[in-house]
Design a protein around this motif. Structure first.
Motif, short mmCIF file in Angstrom:
data_model
loop_
_atom_site.label_atom_id
_atom_site.label_comp_id
_atom_site.label_asym_id
_atom_site.label_seq_id
_atom_site.Cartn_x
_atom_site.Cartn_y
_atom_site.Cartn_z
N HIS A 177 0.88 -1.12 -0.20
CA HIS A 177 0.32 0.34 -0.30
C HIS A 177 1.19 1.39 0.67
O HIS A 177 1.97 1.63 0.14
CB HIS A 177 -1.04 -0.12 1.20
CG HIS A 177 -0.33 0.01 2.34
ND1 HIS A 177 0.25 0.72 3.08
CD2 HIS A 177 -0.37 -1.27 3.51
CE1 HIS A 177 0.76 0.23 3.78
NE2 HIS A 177 0.50 -0.80 4.66
N SER A 178 0.28 2.62 -0.58
CA SER A 178 0.85 3.67 -0.09
C SER A 178 1.28 4.06 1.38
O SER A 178 0.84 3.41 2.58
CB SER A 178 -0.55 4.35 -0.92
OG SER A 178 -0.95 5.08 -0.51
N SER A 179 1.78 5.24 1.53
CA SER A 179 1.88 5.57 2.24
C SER A 179 0.66 6.27 3.39
O SER A 179 1.02 6.13 4.41
CB SER A 179 2.55 7.05 2.44
OG SER A 179 1.95 8.51 1.63
N SER A 331 8.37 4.82 -5.42
CA SER A 331 7.10 4.75 -4.95
C SER A 331 6.43 3.38 -4.82
O SER A 331 6.86 2.49 -5.55
CB SER A 331 5.61 5.68 -5.10
OG SER A 331 5.61 5.04 -6.64
N THR A 332 5.02 2.56 -3.76
CA THR A 332 5.32 1.42 -4.28
C THR A 332 4.49 1.19 -5.85
O THR A 332 4.84 0.36 -5.75
CB THR A 332 3.62 1.97 -3.26
OG1 THR A 332 4.29 1.92 -2.21
CG2 THR A 332 3.60 0.13 -3.64
N GLU A 333 3.68 2.79 -6.14
CA GLU A 333 3.39 1.80 -7.75
C GLU A 333 4.59 1.54 -8.83
O GLU A 333 4.24 1.34 -9.89
CB GLU A 333 2.08 3.33 -8.04
CG GLU A 333 1.09 3.23 -7.56
CD GLU A 333 1.63 4.00 -6.31
OE1 GLU A 333 -0.11 4.89 -5.20
OE2 GLU A 333 2.26 4.48 -5.58
N TYR A 392 -4.21 -0.35 -9.10
CA TYR A 392 -4.62 -0.57 -7.75
C TYR A 392 -5.52 -1.65 -7.61
O TYR A 392 -6.94 -1.63 -8.01
CB TYR A 392 -5.47 1.01 -7.20
CG TYR A 392 -4.42 2.13 -7.47
CD1 TYR A 392 -3.37 2.33 -6.37
CD2 TYR A 392 -4.49 3.10 -8.18
CE1 TYR A 392 -2.54 3.65 -6.15
CE2 TYR A 392 -3.52 4.29 -8.51
CZ TYR A 392 -2.62 3.98 -7.87
OH TYR A 392 -1.81 5.16 -7.46
#
Length: 539
Positions: A177-179, A331-333, A392
């Motif tokens: 997941h993102s921050s 980034s995660t993505e 996502y």
């Protein structure tokens, strides 16, 4: 067949990816009794800091796979892992991947209420957790049952584990997941191929110095940790994983485990700046690897003044004082840092320069209309790469909203110079339009304050619109012994560009606890802005 041939054999096999590196290594039959992974907490029959050999790691993973299979976990089942220890995340990930299930790794610092809301959106078949996080979820409904305590899974029968699932390139192998700094964390799905793409790229290059013995201070549930684990398995490098990312824990681990490189996020480097690094034994560290947000010059300079590195001259190989800091932006993505730049004691290319793109990256900076911009023009980064996450989880709206001509819109504001170097100035959500073609960039402002104002260890710039005007508060964390009562307003304003300096309302000395952080250590500027607006409304 030799140890050196491992990474070539794996990289050349198109069926190898993030979901089956361990089983592929076991099948090679090389180095099975060499130490590879080390955890900072006791797990199975291993004490804290007692390394797992490849054979022992495989046995522990098969035991967990058997236990999970007995609980009804099957391929394509999303299973949440919500626990503190790095060992729980890594071993659960490997076991679930063996079954073809989809581990959804959840940062232990996400509080129970938000964790339950996040889990409820995943459609998970169950949750693996520890006692601390079962208590966190008490009173909240994650819409998924608690399957087991992570401490119980190692008691499974390794010989009862099903045969490993055969992954395809586009199979989902993890949800991270993102921050969550702007709200509820976004669930990002990674594929068998995407999380392994950077490792396959590295296999064509000479083995990077320091990767033979790496210390990970990355958050264990992050995609970057999964890449680090896969890198260690694919290159036969030793990897130790910390369950916390504090500066104090990092320094203690360096002195006791003696790594050759340390990989982490910018928040850890900032925390290390609070310590007297010269008083610690960091001589074995040759490389610091940063991913996620790019690091600040002030923090980089403190780190590269420590450690030692190997150099080659006409006289031969020798070690010299000072280490190397490899900065980047990811980034995660993005699945992996898309840029890199190397800093040593003699380099001067700072100012939030993240370097040039990796060769596997196709990126551009675009304006609000989506059209590419030229050198020196600030816009949003749009990037394509085989490392990109497919999208996502359970959120096609956000997936497609962040796509442009096959590229991912990262939300980062950047520009490139005539030499092809890229510079990061802010997150789109944190910058403020000042009108007349001017814009306030909070991250770039923080960089300038840290570089030019003495006695400042860390800085947070919060800018909001107050009616028709923009006002800025500059929050400073000072070095030990610095005078908290001194007025630094003049120095701060002088460090900023003219139009940003004109918005400064106050310069405040704060403590670290005054700055709200997300689970990965990023400052939650949205929450700071909300606090400011609430204080204005209350007046």
């Amino acid at each position: 067949m030799s140890i050196r041939s491992i990474r070539t054999l794996l990289a050349d096999d198109p069926d190898v990816g993030t979901g089956n590196v361990l089983t592929s290594r076991i099948a090679l039959g090389i180095g099975l009794d060499d130490p590879l992974l080390t955890f900072d907490t006791p797990v199975d029959d291993h004490a804290a800091w007692a390394p797992f050999t490849l054979r022992e790691l495989d046995r522990s993973v098969r035991a967990r796979a058997a236990a999970l299979h007995a609980l009804g976990v099957r391929r394509r089942d999303p299973v949440v892992v919500y626990a503190t220890a790095a060992a729980d995340h890594v071993l659960s990930f490997l076991a679930l991947a063996r079954l073809g299930a989809i581990p959804a790794l959840l940062n232990p610092k996400v509080e129970g209420e938000r964790a339950a809301r996040y889990i409820s959106r995943l459609g998970a078949v169950g949750i693996l957790t520890d006692a601390e996080h079962r208590a966190e979820l008490a009173g909240h409904d994650p819409v998924a049952p608690l399957l087991a305590d992570t401490s119980e899974l190692g008691a499974g029968d390794p010989d009862a584990a099903p045969e490993p699932y055969r992954h395809s390139a586009d199979d989902p192998v993890a949800i991270t997941h993102s921050s969550g700094t702007t709200g509820l964390p976004k669930a990002v799905v990674h594929s068998h191929a995407s999380l392994y793409a950077s490792i396959r790229h590295r296999a064509a290059l000479p083995r990077a110095q320091g990767t033979d013995r790496m210390l990970s201070v990355l958050p264990a549930p992050h995609a970057a940790t999964l890449i680090a684990v896969n890198l260690a398995l694919s290159t036969h490098g030793q990897l130790a994983l910390l369950s916390q990312q504090s500066g104090a824990a990092t320094l203690d681990a360096i002195e006791s485990w003696r790594p050759h490189s340390v990989v982490g996020f910018a928040a850890t480097w900032a925390d290390l700046a609070h310590h007297d690094l010269a008083a610690r034994d960091l001589d074995t560290v040759s490389f610091w690897w940063n991913t996620g947000d790019c690091a600040h010059e002030a923090h980089i300079r403190r780190l590269i003044a420590t450690g030692s590195r190997e150099t080659v001259t006409r006289e031969g190989r020798s070690r010299v004082p000072g280490s190397v800091f490899i900065d980047g932006l990811g980034s995660t993505e993005m699945g992996h840092s898309h840029f890199f730049i190397t800093h040593t004691l003699g380099t001067e290319k700072y100012g939030r320069c993240v370097g040039r793109p990796h060769t596997f990256v196709d990126c551009e900076v675009v304006g609000p209309d989506g059209e590419p911009l030229g050198p020196g023009e600030v816009g949003e980064l749009a990037t394509a790469s085989p490392t990109l996450a497919p999208g996502y989880w359970n959120d096609s709206v956000t997936t497609y909203r962040t796509r442009l001509r096959g590229r991912f819109l990262t939300g980062d504001l950047m520009y490139r110079d005539e030499e092809g170097y890229y510079y990061h100035v802010d997150r789109l959500v944190d910058s403020v339009d000042l009108g007349d073609g001017k814009r306030l960039y909070t991250a770039l402002s923080e960089e300038r304050v840290l570089a030019r104002v003495p006695d400042v260890l860390d800085c947070t710039v919060v800018a909001v619109k107050d009616g028709d005007r923009v006002v800025t508060d500059v929050l400073l964390i000072l070095q030990d012994g610095a005078d908290p009562g001194a007025d630094r307003t003049g120095e701060v304003v002088a460090a900023l560009d003219e139009h940003t300096g004109a918005t400064v309302r106050s310069v405040l000395v704060v403590k670290g606890d005054d700055i709200p952080l997300g689970p990965t250590g990023k400052v939650r500027k949205v929450l700071l802005r909300e606090r400011y607006l609430a204080s204005v409304a209350g007046r």
